[in-house]
Scaffold this motif. Structure first.
Motif, PDB file in Angstrom:
ATOM      1  N   LYS A  84       0.844  -1.189   0.000  1.00 40.44           N
ATOM      2  CA  LYS A  84       0.000   0.000   0.000  1.00 40.44           C
ATOM      3  C   LYS A  84       0.883   1.245   0.000  1.00 40.44           C
ATOM      4  CE  LYS A  84      -3.955   1.749   2.575  1.00 40.44           C
ATOM      5  NZ  LYS A  84      -4.750   1.640   3.791  1.00 40.44           N
TER       6      LYS A  84
ATOM      7  N   VAL B 265       0.885   5.254   1.080  1.00 38.11           N
ATOM      8  CA  VAL B 265       0.141   6.168   1.937  1.00 38.11           C
ATOM      9  C   VAL B 265       0.800   7.545   1.874  1.00 38.11           C
ATOM     10  CG1 VAL B 265      -0.451   6.642   4.354  1.00 38.11           C
ATOM     11  CG2 VAL B 265      -0.628   4.309   3.466  1.00 38.11           C
ATOM     12  N   ASP B 266      -0.031   8.569   1.816  1.00 36.41           N
ATOM     13  CA  ASP B 266       0.450   9.950   1.815  1.00 36.41           C
ATOM     14  C   ASP B 266       0.621  10.414   3.262  1.00 36.41           C
ATOM     15  OD1 ASP B 266       0.797  12.664   1.666  1.00 36.41           O
ATOM     16  OD2 ASP B 266      -0.986  13.058   0.448  1.00 36.41           O
ATOM     17  N   LEU B 267       1.827  10.770   3.651  1.00 32.25           N
ATOM     18  CA  LEU B 267       2.086  11.130   5.054  1.00 32.25           C
ATOM     19  C   LEU B 267       1.961  12.624   5.355  1.00 32.25           C
ATOM     20  CD1 LEU B 267       5.168   8.966   6.163  1.00 32.25           C
ATOM     21  CD2 LEU B 267       2.815   8.780   6.987  1.00 32.25           C
TER      22      LEU B 267
ATOM     23  N   PRO C   2       1.762   4.064  10.094  1.00 30.69           N
ATOM     24  CA  PRO C   2       1.282   2.694   9.913  1.00 30.69           C
ATOM     25  C   PRO C   2       2.375   1.711   9.484  1.00 30.69           C
ATOM     26  CG  PRO C   2       0.371   4.181   8.245  1.00 30.69           C
ATOM     27  CD  PRO C   2       1.014   5.031   9.276  1.00 30.69           C
ATOM     28  N   GLU C   3       2.300   0.520  10.078  1.00 29.96           N
ATOM     29  CA  GLU C   3       3.160  -0.613   9.707  1.00 29.96           C
ATOM     30  C   GLU C   3       4.636  -0.457  10.073  1.00 29.96           C
ATOM     31  OE1 GLU C   3       2.232  -3.637   8.737  1.00 29.96           O
ATOM     32  OE2 GLU C   3       0.118  -3.068   8.744  1.00 29.96           O
TER      33      GLU C   3
ATOM     34  N   THR D 152       9.075  -0.008   7.554  1.00 29.65           N
ATOM     35  CA  THR D 152       7.852  -0.819   7.512  1.00 29.65           C
ATOM     36  C   THR D 152       8.130  -2.142   6.802  1.00 29.65           C
ATOM     37  OG1 THR D 152       6.961  -0.150   5.356  1.00 29.65           O
ATOM     38  CG2 THR D 152       6.539   1.336   7.207  1.00 29.65           C
TER      39      THR D 152
ATOM     40  N   TYR E 119       4.371  -0.902   3.697  1.00 29.11           N
ATOM     41  CA  TYR E 119       3.845   0.379   3.223  1.00 29.11           C
ATOM     42  C   TYR E 119       4.969   1.175   2.573  1.00 29.11           C
ATOM     43  CZ  TYR E 119      -0.765   0.228   5.435  1.00 29.11           C
ATOM     44  OH  TYR E 119      -2.056  -0.074   5.780  1.00 29.11           O
TER      45      TYR E 119
ATOM     46  N   PHE F  28       5.813   5.250   1.121  1.00 28.51           N
ATOM     47  CA  PHE F  28       5.327   6.614   1.344  1.00 28.51           C
ATOM     48  C   PHE F  28       5.798   7.614   0.283  1.00 28.51           C
ATOM     49  CE2 PHE F  28       5.607   4.383   5.418  1.00 28.51           C
ATOM     50  CZ  PHE F  28       4.281   4.440   5.807  1.00 28.51           C
TER      51      PHE F  28
ATOM     52  N   TYR G  31       7.862   9.920   0.394  1.00 26.64           N
ATOM     53  CA  TYR G  31       7.832  11.249   0.992  1.00 26.64           C
ATOM     54  C   TYR G  31       9.240  11.833   0.981  1.00 26.64           C
ATOM     55  CZ  TYR G  31       6.887  14.797   4.584  1.00 26.64           C
ATOM     56  OH  TYR G  31       6.754  15.979   5.272  1.00 26.64           O
TER      57      TYR G  31
ATOM     58  N   THR H 233       4.842  14.432  -0.738  1.00 24.31           N
ATOM     59  CA  THR H 233       4.675  13.079  -1.262  1.00 24.31           C
ATOM     60  C   THR H 233       4.863  13.146  -2.766  1.00 24.31           C
ATOM     61  OG1 THR H 233       3.182  12.483   0.526  1.00 24.31           O
ATOM     62  CG2 THR H 233       3.064  11.139  -1.469  1.00 24.31           C
TER      63      THR H 233
ATOM     64  N   ALA I 269       2.682   7.988  -6.246  1.00 18.76           N
ATOM     65  CA  ALA I 269       1.965   6.882  -5.613  1.00 18.76           C
ATOM     66  C   ALA I 269       2.496   5.537  -6.078  1.00 18.76           C
ATOM     67  CB  ALA I 269       0.477   7.008  -5.920  1.00 18.76           C
TER      68      ALA I 269
END
Ligand SMILES: [Zn+2]
Length: 506
Positions: free
Chosen positions: A244, A246-248, A318-319, A429, A433, A435, A437, A442, A445
């Motif tokens: 996954k 994720v946008d931090l 997360p993760e 992670t 995950y 990121f 970033y 970010t 994707a």
């Protein structure tokens, strides 16, 4: 030609972002006949361990110098990462806020030649004499750097090297062919990030790459240099696909953490984060690394200077599974890196540490932990043996962990943190995950990355062939820093004392 030399010339080609299993798989399918020919008649290894973190810089720079990150005022190649914060030079007394180095910025990438430590030498600088050619190998210190006519295409980069053998007078006034040539092709990396390692475009580029290697071999044969030339092929790291992305940005906003602004010297943190995150925080100023206490009681500027514990905040990402940070009392030649391991379900924290002592090839590290070990070394007889509460060298870690996940990570983490340009907290992670970033933004994707310590990222191909003087060997394991000392030995040149890898001919 030195009396101990087996060849008169070496050519090294570093292709970015190719796993050993992918290259060898394509070879087995018969899709890479030229690379297969080099490998079958020479040295090959399907289990070559790169450096951790598995990121282009340091990994690619480590290949070219044969060394690793370290305390660069004394040893090691000074470039800790693709992105780093310049804390200590200019010295901490400077009023100027530290700049952010980012080699992803094309206007900064050639600064690598200045950034890399004075205590290490590129493969070019290790040659006592002879013509040296860098075909878009950005780390070219000591060599003639050639930007091919079409820098954006792999063919031109390899063709340049062929050219130097066909028309050496075009490059060198003594009209001699290059003693050492290094080519670097970043294109495979771009394709993994954009499209993925399963994408036909990526696979086709590797197949095309093989064709260009075939034309290079033909040129060498035609000009009569093939039998006296060693061709080395290696990659800087493999890759993974995150479950996954994720946008931090909003996470940091909610926590009141404002990204560092290098022009003004303001902000709370600087970070770049694929699946492994590298966090910098100010200490007494942005010129200083913070102490553990300063990070536990950190005044957040986005929350009216409210005090927070940064270690706890980062664990909310997360993760997150692993966290690493240095001890306050660390010295360059002895110290402690703290590990926090977050249990997957309970999120219970367990603590461990890596102790280190010594420099360079003599560095020894000891890994201890609460409960069961964090790298599953215990699940395997060979790796379990090294969990003996004793200090071990890189070679010992390599021998014990080359066949499993997290190969040589215990050796590598202190080498990273010893560097004054390293960050303050690493979190990982483990590829679950991603990121993407970078410094407050970010970037994209894409689920495809490379930085973690798992085999898919850490294992690269290692091939040396060409000249019939090269022995036919299949190695059970080796490491990327062994490439340069092996090529130098083939030339009869003794590697510089800073080289940590060793010739696999011994
Ligand atoms: Zn790379």
């Amino acid at each position: 030609m030195s009396h101990s030399a087996k060849v008169n010339q070496v050519i090294l080609i570093i292709f970015d972002n190719v796993r050993a299993e992918h290259l060898l798989g394509l070879m087995k399918e018969g899709k890479l006949p030229n690379i297969a020919q080099i490998a079958e008649n020479g040295i090959k290894c399907a289990n070559c361990i790169t450096s951790y973190p598995a990121i282009t810089f340091p990994c690619y720079g480590n290949i070219v110098t044969g060394s690793y990150s370290g305390y660069y005022p004394k040893e090691g190649n000074a470039v800790p990462l693709y992105h780093w914060l310049n804390r200590k030079d200019p010295p901490a007394t400077s009023k100027k806020p530290p700049f952010i180095r980012n080699y992803g910025d094309r206007s900064q990438v050639l600064k690598i030649n200045k950034d890399i430590g004075k205590n290490v030498k590129t493969i070019f600088e290790q040659a006592p004499e002879g013509n040296l050619l860098s075909s878009l190998c950005y780390l070219y210190r000591g060599a003639f750097f050639v930007v091919p006519e079409h820098a954006s295409d792999v063919e031109s980069i390899i063709k340049n090297i062929s050219d130097a053998f066909e028309n050496p007078g075009k490059y060198y006034s003594n009209k001699e062919v290059p003693l050492i040539s290094v080519g670097y092709t970043y294109h495979t990396d771009d394709l993994v990030h954009e499209k993925g390692f399963e994408d036909p475009e990526y696979i086709n580029l590797i197949i095309e790459f093989d064709k260009y290697i075939g034309s290079l071999m033909n040129t060498l044969k035609k000009t009569g240099y093939y039998d006296s030339t060693a061709i080395g092929l290696i990659s800087d790291h493999g890759n993974f696909k995150a479950k996954k992305v994720v946008d931090l940005e909003s996470f940091f906003q909610k926590k009141g953490l404002i990204p560092y602004n290098p022009e003004k010297g303001t902000g709370d943190f600087d970070c770049n984060f694929g699946s492994v995150g590298f966090f910098n925080f100010p200490g007494d100023s942005w010129q200083h690394h913070p102490s553990i206490r300063q990070m536990q009681n950190f005044k957040v500027s986005g929350l009216q200077k409210q005090e927070v514990n940064l270690f706890n905040i980062l664990c909310e990402i997360p993760e997150v599974k692993y966290m690493y940070y240095r001890d306050d009392n660390n010295k360059p030649d002895n110290g402690i890196i703290h590990i926090e391991y977050l249990e997957k379900d309970s999120k219970k924290k367990r603590y461990g540490m890596i102790e280190y002592r010594g420099f360079g090839r003599d560095q020894q590290t000891k890994y201890t932990f609460e409960g069961s070990d964090f790298y599953q070394y215990n699940d395997n007889e060979k790796s379990a043996k090294i969990l003996d509460n004793k200090f071990h060298t890189l070679e010992e870690w390599l021998e014990a962990t080359n066949h499993i996940d997290f190969p040589i990570i215990v050796d590598q983490i202190p080498r990273y943190f010893k560097n004054p340009r390293s960050c303050d907290i690493i979190i990982s992670t483990l590829g679950d995950y991603g990121f993407n970033y970078e410094h407050g933004v970010t970037q994209n994707a894409s689920p495809y990355g490379h930085d973690i310590g798992l085999r898919e990222c850490m294992i690269v191909p290692f091939i040396i062939g060409g000249s019939p003087e090269i022995p036919q060997v299949e190695l059970e394991y080796c490491k990327t820093t062994d490439m340069v000392p092996t090529l130098l030995e083939l030339l009869g040149i003794k590697p510089h004392s800073s080289v940590i890898g060793k010739s696999i001919l011994n």
